[in-house]
Scaffold this motif. Sequence first.
Motif, PDB file in Angstrom:
ATOM      1  N   LEU B  35       0.786  -1.373  -0.011  1.00 28.44           N
ATOM      2  CA  LEU B  35      -0.136   0.081   0.060  1.00 28.44           C
ATOM      3  C   LEU B  35       1.045   1.337  -0.047  1.00 28.44           C
ATOM      4  CD1 LEU B  35      -2.875  -0.857   2.445  1.00 28.44           C
ATOM      5  CD2 LEU B  35      -3.113  -0.304   0.247  1.00 28.44           C
ATOM      6  N   LEU B  36       1.871   1.173   0.951  1.00 33.00           N
ATOM      7  CA  LEU B  36       2.568   2.320   0.961  1.00 33.00           C
ATOM      8  C   LEU B  36       3.567   2.526  -0.447  1.00 33.00           C
ATOM      9  CD1 LEU B  36       3.829   1.814   4.710  1.00 33.00           C
ATOM     10  CD2 LEU B  36       2.503   3.840   3.665  1.00 33.00           C
ATOM     11  N   LEU B  37       4.124   1.512  -0.756  1.00 35.79           N
ATOM     12  CA  LEU B  37       4.840   1.578  -1.878  1.00 35.79           C
ATOM     13  C   LEU B  37       3.997   2.161  -3.241  1.00 35.79           C
ATOM     14  CD1 LEU B  37       7.129  -1.438  -1.932  1.00 35.79           C
ATOM     15  CD2 LEU B  37       7.952   0.834  -2.349  1.00 35.79           C
ATOM     16  N   SER B  38       2.564   1.588  -3.528  1.00 40.86           N
ATOM     17  CA  SER B  38       1.913   1.949  -4.205  1.00 40.86           C
ATOM     18  C   SER B  38       1.590   3.515  -4.243  1.00 40.86           C
ATOM     19  CB  SER B  38       0.455   1.372  -4.379  1.00 40.86           C
ATOM     20  OG  SER B  38       0.839  -0.055  -4.518  1.00 40.86           O
ATOM     21  N   LEU B  39       1.103   4.004  -3.046  1.00 42.47           N
ATOM     22  CA  LEU B  39       0.758   5.323  -3.114  1.00 42.47           C
ATOM     23  C   LEU B  39       1.953   6.251  -3.283  1.00 42.47           C
ATOM     24  CD1 LEU B  39      -1.179   5.672   0.580  1.00 42.47           C
ATOM     25  CD2 LEU B  39      -1.987   6.376  -1.819  1.00 42.47           C
ATOM     26  N   SER B  40       2.982   5.839  -2.573  1.00 40.61           N
ATOM     27  CA  SER B  40       4.117   6.666  -3.113  1.00 40.61           C
ATOM     28  C   SER B  40       4.769   6.838  -4.494  1.00 40.61           C
ATOM     29  CB  SER B  40       5.458   6.536  -1.984  1.00 40.61           C
ATOM     30  OG  SER B  40       5.598   5.256  -1.929  1.00 40.61           O
ATOM     31  N   GLY B  41       4.599   5.572  -4.789  1.00 39.36           N
ATOM     32  CA  GLY B  41       5.080   5.114  -6.147  1.00 39.36           C
ATOM     33  C   GLY B  41       4.072   5.933  -7.344  1.00 39.36           C
ATOM     34  N   PHE B  42       3.000   5.630  -7.275  1.00 45.62           N
ATOM     35  CA  PHE B  42       2.051   6.116  -8.374  1.00 45.62           C
ATOM     36  C   PHE B  42       1.816   7.830  -8.173  1.00 45.62           C
ATOM     37  CE2 PHE B  42       1.298   2.846 -10.829  1.00 45.62           C
ATOM     38  CZ  PHE B  42       1.014   1.630 -10.073  1.00 45.62           C
ATOM     39  N   ALA B  43       1.912   8.240  -6.862  1.00 49.15           N
ATOM     40  CA  ALA B  43       1.985   9.661  -6.799  1.00 49.15           C
ATOM     41  C   ALA B  43       3.090  10.554  -7.504  1.00 49.15           C
ATOM     42  CB  ALA B  43       2.001  10.081  -5.233  1.00 49.15           C
ATOM     43  N   GLN B  44       4.099   9.654  -7.606  1.00 54.07           N
ATOM     44  CA  GLN B  44       5.209  10.525  -8.469  1.00 54.07           C
ATOM     45  C   GLN B  44       4.980   9.966  -9.848  1.00 54.07           C
ATOM     46  OE1 GLN B  44       9.279   9.815  -7.047  1.00 54.07           O
ATOM     47  NE2 GLN B  44       8.160   8.461  -5.529  1.00 54.07           N
ATOM     48  N   TYR B  45       4.587   8.861 -10.303  1.00 55.42           N
ATOM     49  CA  TYR B  45       4.366   8.449 -11.707  1.00 55.42           C
ATOM     50  C   TYR B  45       3.228   9.099 -12.329  1.00 55.42           C
ATOM     51  CZ  TYR B  45       3.964   5.106 -15.669  1.00 55.42           C
ATOM     52  OH  TYR B  45       4.069   4.516 -16.919  1.00 55.42           O
ATOM     53  N   TRP B  46       2.069   9.338 -11.681  1.00 52.57           N
ATOM     54  CA  TRP B  46       1.049   9.972 -12.291  1.00 52.57           C
ATOM     55  C   TRP B  46       0.998  11.638 -11.646  1.00 52.57           C
ATOM     56  CZ3 TRP B  46      -1.968   5.049 -11.480  1.00 52.57           C
ATOM     57  CH2 TRP B  46      -1.841   4.074 -12.259  1.00 52.57           C
ATOM     58  N   ASN B  47       1.919  12.230 -11.631  1.00 56.52           N
ATOM     59  CA  ASN B  47       2.144  13.397 -10.730  1.00 56.52           C
ATOM     60  C   ASN B  47       1.432  14.578 -11.374  1.00 56.52           C
ATOM     61  OD1 ASN B  47       3.929  13.869 -12.773  1.00 56.52           O
ATOM     62  ND2 ASN B  47       5.334  14.768 -11.596  1.00 56.52           N
ATOM     63  N   SER B  48       0.573  14.442 -12.519  1.00 58.29           N
ATOM     64  CA  SER B  48       0.087  15.435 -12.943  1.00 58.29           C
ATOM     65  C   SER B  48      -1.455  15.584 -12.423  1.00 58.29           C
ATOM     66  CB  SER B  48      -0.058  15.526 -14.600  1.00 58.29           C
ATOM     67  OG  SER B  48      -0.290  14.154 -14.860  1.00 58.29           O
ATOM     68  N   PHE B  49      -1.696  14.663 -11.800  1.00 55.06           N
ATOM     69  CA  PHE B  49      -3.312  14.788 -11.211  1.00 55.06           C
ATOM     70  C   PHE B  49      -3.271  15.318  -9.954  1.00 55.06           C
ATOM     71  CE2 PHE B  49      -5.248  12.122 -14.172  1.00 55.06           C
ATOM     72  CZ  PHE B  49      -4.249  11.031 -14.794  1.00 55.06           C
ATOM     73  N   ALA B  50      -4.431  15.905  -9.809  1.00 52.25           N
ATOM     74  CA  ALA B  50      -4.452  16.858  -8.261  1.00 52.25           C
ATOM     75  C   ALA B  50      -4.223  15.825  -7.166  1.00 52.25           C
ATOM     76  CB  ALA B  50      -5.927  17.356  -8.425  1.00 52.25           C
ATOM     77  N   ILE B  51      -4.954  14.737  -7.140  1.00 50.32           N
ATOM     78  CA  ILE B  51      -4.912  14.022  -5.923  1.00 50.32           C
ATOM     79  C   ILE B  51      -3.118  13.599  -5.607  1.00 50.32           C
ATOM     80  CG2 ILE B  51      -5.030  11.565  -7.436  1.00 50.32           C
ATOM     81  CD1 ILE B  51      -6.402  12.166  -3.937  1.00 50.32           C
ATOM     82  N   SER B  52      -2.503  13.276  -6.732  1.00 53.52           N
ATOM     83  CA  SER B  52      -1.096  12.993  -6.554  1.00 53.52           C
ATOM     84  C   SER B  52      -0.280  14.205  -5.951  1.00 53.52           C
ATOM     85  CB  SER B  52      -0.352  12.486  -7.780  1.00 53.52           C
ATOM     86  OG  SER B  52      -0.884  11.816  -8.302  1.00 53.52           O
ATOM     87  N   GLN B  53      -0.871  15.444  -6.244  1.00 49.86           N
ATOM     88  CA  GLN B  53      -0.214  16.538  -5.919  1.00 49.86           C
ATOM     89  C   GLN B  53      -0.402  16.838  -4.375  1.00 49.86           C
ATOM     90  OE1 GLN B  53       1.922  18.775  -7.328  1.00 49.86           O
ATOM     91  NE2 GLN B  53       1.879  17.841  -9.332  1.00 49.86           N
ATOM     92  N   LYS B  54      -1.743  16.274  -4.256  1.00 51.13           N
ATOM     93  CA  LYS B  54      -2.306  16.590  -2.619  1.00 51.13           C
ATOM     94  C   LYS B  54      -1.536  15.582  -1.712  1.00 51.13           C
ATOM     95  CE  LYS B  54      -6.957  18.250  -3.052  1.00 51.13           C
ATOM     96  NZ  LYS B  54      -7.643  17.763  -3.981  1.00 51.13           N
ATOM     97  N   ILE B  55      -1.220  14.309  -2.313  1.00 49.69           N
ATOM     98  CA  ILE B  55      -0.497  13.485  -1.665  1.00 49.69           C
ATOM     99  C   ILE B  55       1.121  13.865  -1.347  1.00 49.69           C
ATOM    100  CG2 ILE B  55       0.724  11.081  -1.610  1.00 49.69           C
ATOM    101  CD1 ILE B  55      -1.875  10.313  -2.843  1.00 49.69           C
TER     102      ILE B  55
END
Lengths: 312, 248
Positions: B35-55
């Motif tokens: 869970l932690l790796l997914s959150l931190s990884g996909f927030a970087q990979y898909w960083n153009s989305f608002a939710i990623s920016q929030k994370i």
Amino acid sequence: MGNRVAFWLTVVAFAVSACLTDGNAEPRLQLDESAHANLFCIDCHFYASAKEGGPNNEPLPTTPEYICKRCHSDKYSPFAEKLHFMAGDEHVLNLPTCIDCHGHHDAGFTAEARRALVSNCGTCHEDIFNMYKDSVHCTALLADGNLDVPACLDCHSAHAVGAEKLQNGPLKPEAICKNCHADKKLMDNYRLSTAVLTTYIDEFHGYVAEGMESDGSGPMLAGCTNCHGNHNISATGDTKQIKDRLITVCAGCHEGEAVIIPDSWLSHYIPSIIKRPLIFIATVAVKGMFLLLTIGFFLQLFIHAWRYLVGR
Amino acid sequence: MKINKENGSAIGVGEVRRFGRLRIIEHWVLLILFLLLSLSGFAQYWNSFAISQKIIALVGGEAVIRNAHFTFGILFTALLAVHLSVAIFGVLNKKWLPAMLVSGRDFLNMVQDLRYYLGIDDKPAKFDRFDYKQKFVYWAVALSGILMAISGAILYFPVLSLKIIPAAAIPLAKILHNGVALLFLVIAFWHIYESVFSPGSFPLDASIFTGTMPIERMEREHPLELQRIKEFFASSEGIMEEKCKKEL
């Protein structure tokens, strides 16, 4: 009331005719061709009769920018905060003011004027002009008259030339370069790929550059200008020359393995079966696996649904 | 394989112990790290989305989330190494049953199951300790995990990696790391569906959390394993009798 109007009309007519006689016909003709065709001589040459004081009522110097500012204050303010004007504050002569770039009676910004500007800036910034002269952009500008290329003003905005940005590192590069190099219609004329921007952002340095603030603050690793140069950008045909330059550039941050680091850069190429086949195959393989698994997942959902809803 | 019978105090009546404490802990750690790796990884990979920016903003910026992802990756690699070492040691030294290994029988089971679900056949396949779906998830996670660990290390230490790998391996590592991450995502969804929402498992196959499974469920889902346990228990009682006789 009528007398007053008549009086001032006479003054204006006298002033205009005074300007036009006495061998001054040519400026009026130039003015008529320029962007200021609707102005009169005294709109700028008012200082013969008017005196404008400064904040402490001291008389202001009658340099041209104080005249232009009266109408063009929005252009004057950024100019006034920036490099050329600030240096002028120290009473160094020969610094550019409004009329140096825009002309006076022939004020306007035609395409030819833009071209002339390159040598204009070059009169003071000779060393930079010499670098720019051999670049692929300048060659096209001066030799072919190609106006698609950037000249001084395209990267260094004319009125707000920022000393601090130039000294402390590159501006956010893709903010400038991408204006042309990510424009498909423009780049198609020169058969240059617009994938240069996306391949850069796909990779780590570009990814970090995207995170920079638009004013240039924030971490900056390597931008367009670090590898391609800025004033002396050459055409990309000679890859060996670029690779050799890259070795020095990469070594600037990465010690030790600088010789082979350039080989790990895909050179803006999107991997294909011809260029970097191994990476292309890996890309296809993982995408294929992803597709396979997703299909398998939905197949299982379907089969379960079939058994429990449709079958017995 | 640790085998325990109903002794009243450890597990409930009518339940069979399937997993020891360490296996349960391993699964929990895997769950949380994933869970932690997914959150931190996909927030970087898909960083153009608002939710990623929030994370990213929440954890304190790009550098923080990058280092956090790397730290979780190290822990995940350690888990992988520990689990695989223990498993190999157990099978070789302590004679554990290599129940996770894939054999021809698993493919036969898959075909049989397909026939059953399509209504061609009457009965579904009979499974031993792990059915073919669980083996698939296990090996997918293990092999993908190894790929992620290696590619992640290359990406985090690119210049150091160049000492031992060719330069072209760095863009390759990036492609693999990003691609296999998506594979992991699909596998995770599939696994959660299979263990929680699938008609056979609904509401939840809790044996990896509790360590035990009710006997009726064992009879339905892992009949061969249950049979083996009963046989061993029967024979071990015989062995116990012999031992006691000897000692007496």
